[in-house]
Scaffold this motif. Structure first.
Motif, PDB file in Angstrom:
ATOM      1  N   GLU A   1       1.121  -1.179   0.270  1.00 55.08           N
ATOM      2  CA  GLU A   1       0.155  -0.017  -0.132  1.00 55.08           C
ATOM      3  C   GLU A   1       0.893   1.224   0.115  1.00 55.08           C
ATOM      4  O   GLU A   1       2.085   0.961   0.234  1.00 55.08           O
ATOM      5  CB  GLU A   1      -1.113   0.385   0.829  1.00 55.08           C
ATOM      6  CG  GLU A   1      -2.092  -0.958   1.510  1.00 55.08           C
ATOM      7  CD  GLU A   1      -2.835  -0.952   2.410  1.00 55.08           C
ATOM      8  OE1 GLU A   1      -3.259   0.321   2.991  1.00 55.08           O
ATOM      9  OE2 GLU A   1      -3.557  -1.530   2.737  1.00 55.08           O
ATOM     10  N   ASN A   2       0.594   2.154  -1.013  1.00 54.25           N
ATOM     11  CA  ASN A   2       0.920   3.741  -0.768  1.00 54.25           C
ATOM     12  C   ASN A   2       1.958   3.995  -1.405  1.00 54.25           C
ATOM     13  O   ASN A   2       2.945   4.777  -1.048  1.00 54.25           O
ATOM     14  CB  ASN A   2       0.930   4.312   0.447  1.00 54.25           C
ATOM     15  CG  ASN A   2      -0.579   4.420   1.697  1.00 54.25           C
ATOM     16  OD1 ASN A   2      -0.946   5.069   1.289  1.00 54.25           O
ATOM     17  ND2 ASN A   2       0.236   3.735   2.858  1.00 54.25           N
ATOM     18  N   ALA A   3       2.422   2.722  -2.076  1.00 54.12           N
ATOM     19  CA  ALA A   3       4.040   2.558  -3.154  1.00 54.12           C
ATOM     20  C   ALA A   3       3.701   3.489  -4.494  1.00 54.12           C
ATOM     21  O   ALA A   3       2.482   4.234  -4.199  1.00 54.12           O
ATOM     22  CB  ALA A   3       3.649   1.520  -3.965  1.00 54.12           C
ATOM     23  N   LEU A   4       4.785   3.959  -4.734  1.00 49.03           N
ATOM     24  CA  LEU A   4       4.802   5.708  -5.305  1.00 49.03           C
ATOM     25  C   LEU A   4       5.208   5.577  -6.228  1.00 49.03           C
ATOM     26  O   LEU A   4       6.210   4.576  -7.085  1.00 49.03           O
ATOM     27  CB  LEU A   4       5.803   6.423  -4.897  1.00 49.03           C
ATOM     28  CG  LEU A   4       6.544   7.858  -5.216  1.00 49.03           C
ATOM     29  CD1 LEU A   4       5.482   8.429  -4.953  1.00 49.03           C
ATOM     30  CD2 LEU A   4       7.718   8.537  -4.778  1.00 49.03           C
ATOM     31  N   PRO A   5       4.518   5.589  -7.542  1.00 51.02           N
ATOM     32  CA  PRO A   5       4.553   4.829  -8.221  1.00 51.02           C
ATOM     33  C   PRO A   5       6.273   6.192  -9.410  1.00 51.02           C
ATOM     34  O   PRO A   5       6.859   7.091  -8.969  1.00 51.02           O
ATOM     35  CB  PRO A   5       3.274   5.901  -9.624  1.00 51.02           C
ATOM     36  CG  PRO A   5       2.462   6.166  -8.547  1.00 51.02           C
ATOM     37  CD  PRO A   5       2.943   6.255  -7.029  1.00 51.02           C
ATOM     38  N   ILE A   6       6.519   5.919 -10.309  1.00 53.19           N
ATOM     39  CA  ILE A   6       7.544   5.755 -10.499  1.00 53.19           C
ATOM     40  C   ILE A   6       7.765   5.864 -11.858  1.00 53.19           C
ATOM     41  O   ILE A   6       7.950   4.323 -12.543  1.00 53.19           O
ATOM     42  CB  ILE A   6       9.087   5.846  -9.596  1.00 53.19           C
ATOM     43  CG1 ILE A   6      10.257   6.158 -10.097  1.00 53.19           C
ATOM     44  CG2 ILE A   6       9.645   4.201  -9.864  1.00 53.19           C
ATOM     45  CD1 ILE A   6      11.695   5.999  -9.552  1.00 53.19           C
ATOM     46  N   ILE A   7       7.885   6.700 -13.395  1.00 46.67           N
ATOM     47  CA  ILE A   7       8.074   6.182 -14.042  1.00 46.67           C
ATOM     48  C   ILE A   7      10.272   6.064 -14.824  1.00 46.67           C
ATOM     49  O   ILE A   7      10.915   7.593 -14.714  1.00 46.67           O
ATOM     50  CB  ILE A   7       7.961   7.035 -15.436  1.00 46.67           C
ATOM     51  CG1 ILE A   7       7.824   7.056 -16.844  1.00 46.67           C
ATOM     52  CG2 ILE A   7       7.509   8.608 -15.174  1.00 46.67           C
ATOM     53  CD1 ILE A   7       7.080   7.611 -17.786  1.00 46.67           C
ATOM     54  N   VAL A   8      10.548   5.137 -15.311  1.00 44.56           N
ATOM     55  CA  VAL A   8      11.851   5.013 -15.073  1.00 44.56           C
ATOM     56  C   VAL A   8      12.025   4.940 -17.396  1.00 44.56           C
ATOM     57  O   VAL A   8      11.371   4.183 -18.071  1.00 44.56           O
ATOM     58  CB  VAL A   8      12.785   3.626 -14.637  1.00 44.56           C
ATOM     59  CG1 VAL A   8      14.406   3.437 -15.076  1.00 44.56           C
ATOM     60  CG2 VAL A   8      11.865   4.026 -13.272  1.00 44.56           C
ATOM     61  N   THR A   9      13.437   5.732 -17.711  1.00 42.73           N
ATOM     62  CA  THR A   9      13.617   5.965 -18.742  1.00 42.73           C
ATOM     63  C   THR A   9      14.415   5.908 -19.249  1.00 42.73           C
ATOM     64  O   THR A   9      16.300   5.894 -18.437  1.00 42.73           O
ATOM     65  CB  THR A   9      13.667   7.550 -19.313  1.00 42.73           C
ATOM     66  OG1 THR A   9      11.782   8.366 -18.606  1.00 42.73           O
ATOM     67  CG2 THR A   9      13.180   7.356 -21.160  1.00 42.73           C
TER      68      THR A   9
ATOM     69  N   VAL B  33       6.104   0.214 -10.824  1.00 40.06           N
ATOM     70  CA  VAL B  33       7.359   1.247 -11.796  1.00 40.06           C
ATOM     71  C   VAL B  33       6.559   0.900 -13.104  1.00 40.06           C
ATOM     72  O   VAL B  33       6.411   0.816 -13.444  1.00 40.06           O
ATOM     73  CB  VAL B  33       8.563  -0.093 -11.845  1.00 40.06           C
ATOM     74  CG1 VAL B  33       9.317   0.208 -13.083  1.00 40.06           C
ATOM     75  CG2 VAL B  33       9.322   0.155 -10.008  1.00 40.06           C
ATOM     76  N   ILE B  34       7.344   1.992 -13.665  1.00 40.02           N
ATOM     77  CA  ILE B  34       5.914   2.164 -15.252  1.00 40.02           C
ATOM     78  C   ILE B  34       7.587   2.441 -16.243  1.00 40.02           C
ATOM     79  O   ILE B  34       8.216   3.370 -16.005  1.00 40.02           O
ATOM     80  CB  ILE B  34       5.668   3.091 -15.587  1.00 40.02           C
ATOM     81  CG1 ILE B  34       4.157   3.379 -14.796  1.00 40.02           C
ATOM     82  CG2 ILE B  34       4.970   3.465 -17.070  1.00 40.02           C
ATOM     83  CD1 ILE B  34       4.192   3.957 -13.103  1.00 40.02           C
ATOM     84  N   ILE B  35       8.190   1.504 -17.190  1.00 38.26           N
ATOM     85  CA  ILE B  35       9.588   1.744 -17.784  1.00 38.26           C
ATOM     86  C   ILE B  35       8.812   1.485 -19.048  1.00 38.26           C
ATOM     87  O   ILE B  35       8.067   0.327 -19.809  1.00 38.26           O
ATOM     88  CB  ILE B  35      10.005   0.695 -17.784  1.00 38.26           C
ATOM     89  CG1 ILE B  35      10.232   0.376 -16.199  1.00 38.26           C
ATOM     90  CG2 ILE B  35      11.507   0.741 -18.700  1.00 38.26           C
ATOM     91  CD1 ILE B  35      11.278  -0.993 -15.791  1.00 38.26           C
ATOM     92  N   PRO B  36       8.648   3.140 -19.860  1.00 39.57           N
ATOM     93  CA  PRO B  36       8.295   3.147 -21.492  1.00 39.57           C
ATOM     94  C   PRO B  36       9.813   2.543 -22.323  1.00 39.57           C
ATOM     95  O   PRO B  36      11.016   3.674 -21.858  1.00 39.57           O
ATOM     96  CB  PRO B  36       7.605   4.491 -21.837  1.00 39.57           C
ATOM     97  CG  PRO B  36       8.163   5.369 -20.307  1.00 39.57           C
ATOM     98  CD  PRO B  36       9.302   4.051 -19.400  1.00 39.57           C
TER      99      PRO B  36
END
Length: 398
Positions: free
Chosen positions: A97-105, A138-141
């Protein structure tokens, strides 16, 4: 005309590479025509013949693409159309819970392969030396023209546009508070996100900070002497020397920036592609070359070939190169980011950003640390160190 619901939909994405493509790749490697040996005893002329022959031998006879393919397929992949282009991304949500979204490039010559080692520690910190409060979604585009993302068919997809697209992506995912991270091109895109301040972005972490004072940056790019009257500390002088070396030796970047289509041979020869992708910078080339001489500190042979093989199978050598032609911003110059910024300085990075410059470039500097080892591709080479830096650097923003 506004986008239709179908165009902005987030769709599951799958991929498959037939065995025939891998067989063709091996045949091309085995049929490589080799140049003569370099006329020097070091790597000053580029990847050495011995290194390339060992790479080719291992690639054709022992390397197994299906291993990394299985790792990739185990992740949740998605695709969505942004500004007329399909954008692929991996999206792994934490169980905490309460994980922080991070977009990694990622950067060049990279791909989402670069970040595979940091996904699990970031999303599942309790299994990797952290606490539940350290968790990230974790979001990795894949950048446009790279990996599984669409290949732009017109000009205009520079880092500023990519940064805006990432803000739109995070909005579509429903994240109202998130952070961003990147190295190489990923650092440039992340820095531009910090300057653009899309809704929801609360801070960034970078392992290639853009902090060079404008006058110094302009002089180095032009190959001119530094402006008279500058008072530099020893740390700043060292950084200036490193940057001068970088600007005088990034010939691959100049080629891609001016004549990307001339590199057509890279999509026809896997060995030629490998040689070009290996030669990013002096320290990285040495690190990669060691992996093919039996040393595995930082990267293994499979790490290197996983990334090169993805480039080959997706036929993205030229489409990825065009990012350099699209770029209109300085690689290391200040963008005016006022959001909170965390900076990690690795010793084998292209240059070691002085804390004094970081404080000037980022008035809201919340973290600055110099690491004991690691280089330009930190997530790939030293994932444990980078994960800890991301946790520590962005902890105050939760």
């Amino acid at each position: 005309m506004s986008a239709t619901p179908e165009e902005i939909a987030i769709r599951p994405f799958t991929f498959e590479f037939p065995e025939a493509e891998l067989k063709d790749l091996r045949a091309r490697i085995e049929a490589a025509r080799w140049p003569e040996k370099e006329t020097v005893t070091d790597q000053s002329q580029g990847p050495q013949l011995e290194t390339m022959k060992e790479l080719a031998r291992y690639w054709a006879s022992e390397y197994d693409w299906r291993k990394v393919e299985a790792k990739l397929k185990a992740l949740p992949h998605f695709i969505t159309e942004i500004d007329g282009l399909d954008i692929h991304f991996v999206h792994v949500r934490s169980k905490h819970e309460n994980a922080l979204p991070i977009i990694v490039t990622h950067g060049w010559p990279g791909s989402i392969i670069e970040q595979l080692k940091i996904i699990e520690p970031l999303t599942n910190p309790t299994a990797h030396g952290g606490s539940a409060s350290d968790a990230f979604h974790v979001i990795i585009p894949s950048m446009p023209g790279y990996g599984f993302s669409g290949k732009p068919t017109t000009t205009g997809w520079g880092p500023e546009r990519i940064a805006r697209a990432w803000g739109e992506l995070m909005k579509r995912l429903g994240y109202t508070k998130y952070v961003a991270q990147g190295g190489d091109w990923g650092a440039i895109v992340t820095d531009l996100m910090g300057a653009q301040e899309p809704e929801g972005l609360v801070g960034i972490h970078t392992n290639m900070p853009k902090v060079i004072p404008a006058a110094i940056d302009a002089a180095l790019i032009a190959g001119n002497p530094l402006p008279a009257g500058l008072s530099l500390s020893d740390e700043e002088k060292r950084a200036t020397e490193q940057l001068d070396f970088v600007y005088r030796h990034v010939y691959y970047a100049y080629m891609m920036a001016s004549r990307p289509q001339t590199l057509t041979g890279l999509v026809d020869s896997p060995v030629g592609l490998a040689a070009f992708l290996l030669d990013h910078d002096k320290a990285s080339l040495a690190l990669i070359s060691r992996s093919f001489a039996g040393q595995t500190e930082g990267l293994t042979r499979d790490d290197v070939l996983d990334n090169i093989t993805l480039f080959w199978l997706t036929n993205t050598a030229i489409s990825a190169a065009r990012l350099y032609a699209e770029n209109k911003t300085s690689f290391f110059g200040i963008n005016g980011v006022t959001l909170p910024v965390a900076v990690s300085v690795f010793p084998d990075e292209l240059y070691q950003a002085p804390k004094s410059w970081a404080e000037q470039a980022y008035p809201n500097l919340v973290h600055y640390n110099r690491l004991s080892k690691g280089g330009h591709f930190a997530a790939w080479e030293q994932p444990e160190l980078l994960v800890e830096e991301i946790r520590a650097g962005l902890r105050s923003l939760r």
